[in-house]
Design a protein around this motif. Sequence first.
Motif, PDB file in Angstrom:
ATOM      1  N   SER A   4       6.331   0.419   8.295  1.00 28.77           N
ATOM      2  CA  SER A   4       6.208   1.798   8.755  1.00 28.77           C
ATOM      3  C   SER A   4       4.811   2.309   8.436  1.00 28.77           C
ATOM      4  N   PRO A   5       4.324   3.292   9.214  1.00 29.83           N
ATOM      5  CA  PRO A   5       3.025   3.893   8.893  1.00 29.83           C
ATOM      6  C   PRO A   5       3.070   4.564   7.517  1.00 29.83           C
ATOM      7  N   ILE A   6       1.967   4.419   6.782  1.00 31.00           N
ATOM      8  CA  ILE A   6       1.837   5.024   5.453  1.00 31.00           C
ATOM      9  C   ILE A   6       0.558   5.858   5.450  1.00 31.00           C
ATOM     10  N   PRO A   7       0.658   7.166   5.234  1.00 31.47           N
ATOM     11  CA  PRO A   7      -0.565   7.977   5.116  1.00 31.47           C
ATOM     12  C   PRO A   7      -1.378   7.503   3.909  1.00 31.47           C
ATOM     13  N   PHE A   8      -2.709   7.545   4.030  1.00 38.03           N
ATOM     14  CA  PHE A   8      -3.570   7.070   2.945  1.00 38.03           C
ATOM     15  C   PHE A   8      -3.221   7.758   1.625  1.00 38.03           C
ATOM     16  N   GLU A   9      -2.914   9.050   1.678  1.00 42.03           N
ATOM     17  CA  GLU A   9      -2.590   9.806   0.467  1.00 42.03           C
ATOM     18  C   GLU A   9      -1.323   9.312  -0.212  1.00 42.03           C
ATOM     19  N   GLN A  10      -0.478   8.582   0.505  1.00 38.26           N
ATOM     20  CA  GLN A  10       0.763   8.062  -0.070  1.00 38.26           C
ATOM     21  C   GLN A  10       0.703   6.554  -0.319  1.00 38.26           C
ATOM     22  N   PHE A  11      -0.441   5.943  -0.033  1.00 35.12           N
ATOM     23  CA  PHE A  11      -0.617   4.503  -0.228  1.00 35.12           C
ATOM     24  C   PHE A  11      -0.500   4.177  -1.705  1.00 35.12           C
ATOM     25  N   ASN A  12       0.370   3.239  -2.041  1.00 32.31           N
ATOM     26  CA  ASN A  12       0.672   2.874  -3.416  1.00 32.31           C
ATOM     27  C   ASN A  12       0.450   1.376  -3.587  1.00 32.31           C
ATOM     28  N   LEU A  13      -0.542   1.001  -4.391  1.00 31.08           N
ATOM     29  CA  LEU A  13      -0.885  -0.401  -4.541  1.00 31.08           C
ATOM     30  C   LEU A  13      -1.429  -0.658  -5.935  1.00 31.08           C
ATOM     31  N   ASP A  14      -0.954  -1.710  -6.568  1.00 30.12           N
ATOM     32  CA  ASP A  14      -1.540  -2.191  -7.819  1.00 30.12           C
ATOM     33  C   ASP A  14      -2.805  -2.945  -7.409  1.00 30.12           C
ATOM     34  N   ILE A  15      -3.907  -2.235  -7.347  1.00 32.48           N
ATOM     35  CA  ILE A  15      -5.128  -2.734  -6.724  1.00 32.48           C
ATOM     36  C   ILE A  15      -5.669  -3.997  -7.398  1.00 32.48           C
ATOM     37  N   ILE A  16      -5.732  -4.018  -8.710  1.00 33.85           N
ATOM     38  CA  ILE A  16      -6.282  -5.192  -9.403  1.00 33.85           C
ATOM     39  C   ILE A  16      -5.415  -6.416  -9.124  1.00 33.85           C
ATOM     40  N   ARG A  17      -4.102  -6.285  -9.245  1.00 36.02           N
ATOM     41  CA  ARG A  17      -3.212  -7.417  -8.969  1.00 36.02           C
ATOM     42  C   ARG A  17      -3.311  -7.854  -7.513  1.00 36.02           C
ATOM     43  N   ALA A  18      -3.390  -6.889  -6.614  1.00 36.56           N
ATOM     44  CA  ALA A  18      -3.429  -7.216  -5.184  1.00 36.56           C
ATOM     45  C   ALA A  18      -4.646  -8.073  -4.847  1.00 36.56           C
ATOM     46  N   TRP A  19      -5.816  -7.688  -5.325  1.00 33.34           N
ATOM     47  CA  TRP A  19      -7.018  -8.479  -5.031  1.00 33.34           C
ATOM     48  C   TRP A  19      -7.065  -9.758  -5.862  1.00 33.34           C
ATOM     49  N   ASN A  20      -6.729  -9.670  -7.121  1.00 37.14           N
ATOM     50  CA  ASN A  20      -6.925 -10.790  -8.038  1.00 37.14           C
ATOM     51  C   ASN A  20      -5.879 -11.891  -7.904  1.00 37.14           C
ATOM     52  N   SER A  21      -4.632 -11.546  -7.639  1.00 33.90           N
ATOM     53  CA  SER A  21      -3.608 -12.587  -7.632  1.00 33.90           C
ATOM     54  C   SER A  21      -2.716 -12.602  -6.401  1.00 33.90           C
ATOM     55  N   GLN A  22      -2.612 -11.506  -5.667  1.00 33.52           N
ATOM     56  CA  GLN A  22      -1.799 -11.513  -4.446  1.00 33.52           C
ATOM     57  C   GLN A  22      -2.636 -11.944  -3.251  1.00 33.52           C
ATOM     58  N   TRP A  23      -3.874 -11.475  -3.193  1.00 26.29           N
ATOM     59  CA  TRP A  23      -4.834 -11.764  -2.136  1.00 26.29           C
ATOM     60  C   TRP A  23      -4.493 -11.056  -0.834  1.00 26.29           C
ATOM     61  N   PHE A  24      -5.458 -11.047   0.063  1.00 27.78           N
ATOM     62  CA  PHE A  24      -5.291 -10.500   1.407  1.00 27.78           C
ATOM     63  C   PHE A  24      -5.758 -11.534   2.413  1.00 27.78           C
ATOM     64  N   LEU A  25      -5.250 -11.418   3.614  1.00 20.90           N
ATOM     65  CA  LEU A  25      -5.748 -12.212   4.720  1.00 20.90           C
ATOM     66  C   LEU A  25      -6.625 -11.291   5.555  1.00 20.90           C
ATOM     67  N   LEU A  26      -7.917 -11.581   5.584  1.00 18.65           N
ATOM     68  CA  LEU A  26      -8.885 -10.838   6.386  1.00 18.65           C
ATOM     69  C   LEU A  26      -8.888 -11.444   7.783  1.00 18.65           C
ATOM     70  N   THR A  27      -8.762 -10.602   8.800  1.00 21.36           N
ATOM     71  CA  THR A  27      -8.808 -11.063  10.182  1.00 21.36           C
ATOM     72  C   THR A  27      -9.806 -10.206  10.946  1.00 21.36           C
ATOM     73  N   ALA A  28     -10.704 -10.876  11.658  1.00 22.76           N
ATOM     74  CA  ALA A  28     -11.719 -10.167  12.446  1.00 22.76           C
ATOM     75  C   ALA A  28     -11.819 -10.811  13.817  1.00 22.76           C
ATOM     76  N   GLY A  29     -12.159 -10.001  14.789  1.00 25.57           N
ATOM     77  CA  GLY A  29     -12.271 -10.460  16.166  1.00 25.57           C
ATOM     78  C   GLY A  29     -11.234  -9.772  17.029  1.00 25.57           C
ATOM     79  N   GLU A  30     -11.043 -10.300  18.209  1.00 29.18           N
ATOM     80  CA  GLU A  30     -10.151  -9.707  19.206  1.00 29.18           C
ATOM     81  C   GLU A  30      -8.859 -10.507  19.312  1.00 29.18           C
ATOM     82  N   ASN A  31      -7.731  -9.816  19.408  1.00 27.27           N
ATOM     83  CA  ASN A  31      -6.416 -10.463  19.434  1.00 27.27           C
ATOM     84  C   ASN A  31      -6.170 -11.162  20.778  1.00 27.27           C
ATOM     85  N   ARG A  32      -6.796 -12.321  20.917  1.00 31.85           N
ATOM     86  CA  ARG A  32      -6.585 -13.193  22.079  1.00 31.85           C
ATOM     87  C   ARG A  32      -6.874 -14.613  21.609  1.00 31.85           C
TER      88      ARG A  32
END
Length: 180
Positions: A4-32
Motif C-alpha cells: 500500500s502507499p505510505i506517506p513519507f511522514e509515516q515511513f517506518n524503517l530501521d535504517i541502519i539494519r535495512a542498509w547494513n544487513s537487509q540490503w536493497f535492490l537498486l533498479t535503474a532504466g526503463e521497464n522493458r
Amino acid sequence: MPRSPIPFEQFNLDIIRAWNSQWFLLTAGENRPGGYNAMTVAWGSFGVVWGKPFAQIFVRPSRHTHLFTQRSDSFTLSAFPALYREALNLMGSRSGRDGDKIAAAGLTPIASTQVVAPGFEQAELIIECRKIYHDVLHPAHFLSEDIEGNYSGANYHTVYYGQILAILGIEKYARPSAGA
C-alpha cells in the motif's frame, strides 16, 4: 505481494539494519526487456534535503547498473523478505552484462507508479525516486585514512540523490498516522 502507499511522514524503517544487513535492490532504466538493470546495494541513506524526502545511493562506475543509473532520470529501491537473501546475493555478485540475472534470481519486475524503473512483485517495500543530484566521490575529500582502502584501482563511487516520489510497502513499514 500486496503493498500500500505510505506517506513519507509515516515511513517506518530501521535504517541502519535495512542498509547494513537487509540490503536493497537498486533498479535503474526503463521497464522493458533489456531497458533496465538491477544490483544489490548496501550503502545509502534516507532523509530530507532541499525540502524534499530523498534516498541516497552509491554505485561504482565499473558496475553495469551504473550505465543505467547515469542514463535514467529515476531509480527504485526494493526491500525483500529474508527468504530472498540468496536472490539478493546473486543480484549483487553477477553482472547483468553476462545474462539475465533477474530471471536467474527468480524475481518478477512490475511497473512502478511514478517512475519508469520497475519494482519487483516479491518486494515488501518499493521506494520510487527521481534523481535530483549526483557527483563522484573525490579522494582528496576523504577525512579518514581508512576510506581509501575501499577503492582499489580508483573505482570511486558515484553518489546519487533521488527525491522520493512514492513509497509502497507492507504494514510493518508504515507508522500509524497521528490521528489514528
